[in-house]
Design an enzyme around this catalytic site. Structure first.
Site, mmCIF file in Angstrom:
data_model
loop_
_atom_site.group_PDB
_atom_site.id
_atom_site.type_symbol
_atom_site.label_atom_id
_atom_site.label_comp_id
_atom_site.label_asym_id
_atom_site.label_seq_id
_atom_site.Cartn_x
_atom_site.Cartn_y
_atom_site.Cartn_z
ATOM 1 N N ASP A 5 45.115 42.722 49.645
ATOM 2 C CA ASP A 5 46.143 43.470 48.921
ATOM 3 C C ASP A 5 45.831 44.963 48.962
ATOM 4 O O ASP A 5 44.682 45.358 49.149
ATOM 5 C CB ASP A 5 46.169 43.061 47.439
ATOM 6 C CG ASP A 5 46.455 41.592 47.254
ATOM 7 O OD1 ASP A 5 47.076 40.992 48.139
ATOM 8 O OD2 ASP A 5 46.026 41.052 46.211
HETATM 9 N N1 URA Z 1 43.247 37.199 46.910
HETATM 10 C C1 URA Z 1 44.003 38.133 46.311
HETATM 11 O O1 URA Z 1 44.607 37.882 45.282
HETATM 12 N N2 URA Z 1 44.086 39.338 46.863
HETATM 13 C C2 URA Z 1 43.428 39.688 47.991
HETATM 14 O O2 URA Z 1 43.543 40.821 48.443
HETATM 15 C C3 URA Z 1 42.634 38.717 48.600
HETATM 16 C C4 URA Z 1 42.556 37.466 48.042
#
Ligand code: URA
Length: 235
Positions: free
Chosen positions: A104
């Site tokens: 993310d």
């Molecule tokens: N899980 C998440 O919620 N975000 C990420 O960036 C990676 C794994």
């Protein structure tokens, strides 16, 4: 860029005089077009060079690790946000590297890139169960019931069922989470389903590789041995 004849001898096509003959006979093609001139400049990283139709040398397989800072989206192109591609130094921008899975915008840590599409797909396939370890700061404190729920496969708030995962509380509001799949916002949603909103998330390991002392925002190329190990994990 290098001379075609020099590339051909280096790639084991023959001695200098044999290469001259091979070229003269029209047995060498660059991106599908026959080239007879040994002094022609080629870029073996970016072009496909064949002898009798068989690729020679070709693109070097590359796997790169980035320690991603927050604020970058995992995408090759985005109209609004800065992308992780912008963190690759210039010499890596033309290697056809693609991010392996997704972090993310707010998540930091280990993100792999490769130009090997087959390896990429195996690494992100839930069937291969490639482990990824995350460090999370979160609301609340993880307890025994949460550990059990992760282990038996959580059901997220929208009904999505997750594979078994490992939750290791490190203290109040801090945990390590190991997952073997990569659903959208997976760790954040898993923690939310147990009423522990994630406040900070960092991926520390993937497929047995760790960030080590790689500084945030920096990349390093994996060694041949590390790529071999990745192959084993994603077999
Ligand atoms: N899980 C998440 O919620 N975000 C990420 O960036 C990676 C794994």
């Amino acid at each position: 860029m290098e001379r075609l004849d020099k590339f051909l001898t280096g790639a084991g096509a023959g001695t200098r005089s044999q290469v001259k003959q091979i070229l003269k006979c029209g047995r060498v093609a660059v991106d599908g077009a026959i080239v007879k001139d040994g002094s022609a400049k080629v870029s073996p990283e970016a072009q496909t060079i064949t002898l009798d139709g068989e690729p020679l040398g070709g693109k070097r397989r590359m796997v790169v690790m980035l320690n991603k800072p927050e604020g970058y989206v995992t995408s090759t192109d985005d109209p609004r946000d800065r992308t992780v591609m912008e963190l690759l130094p210039e010499e890596y921008r033309h290697q056809d590297l693609k991010p392996v899975g997704r972090l993310d915008k707010a998540t930091e840590g280990l993100l792999l890139f490769t130009n090997d599409g087959d390896l990429l797909h195996r690494l992100i396939s839930p069937k291969k169960e490639v482990p990824k370890v995350y460090y999370a700061k979160h609301e609340g404190t993880a307890g025994t019931e949460d550990i059990r729920a992760f282990e038996s496969g959580l059901t997220l708030r929208d009904g999505t069922v997750c594979l078994s995962a490992k939750l290791e509380p490190l203290g109040a509001g801090e945990s390590l989470i190991t997952v073997c799949e990569g659903k959208y916002h997976q760790v954040r949603r898993m923690m939310a389903s147990r009423n522990m909103t994630v406040l900070y998330l960092e991926r520390r390991q993937e497929a047995g590789l760790a960030l080590g002392d790689l500084p945030r925002g920096q990349i390093r190329e994996l060694t041949a041995e590390e790529i071999q190990n990745l192959e084993k994990v994603a077999q």
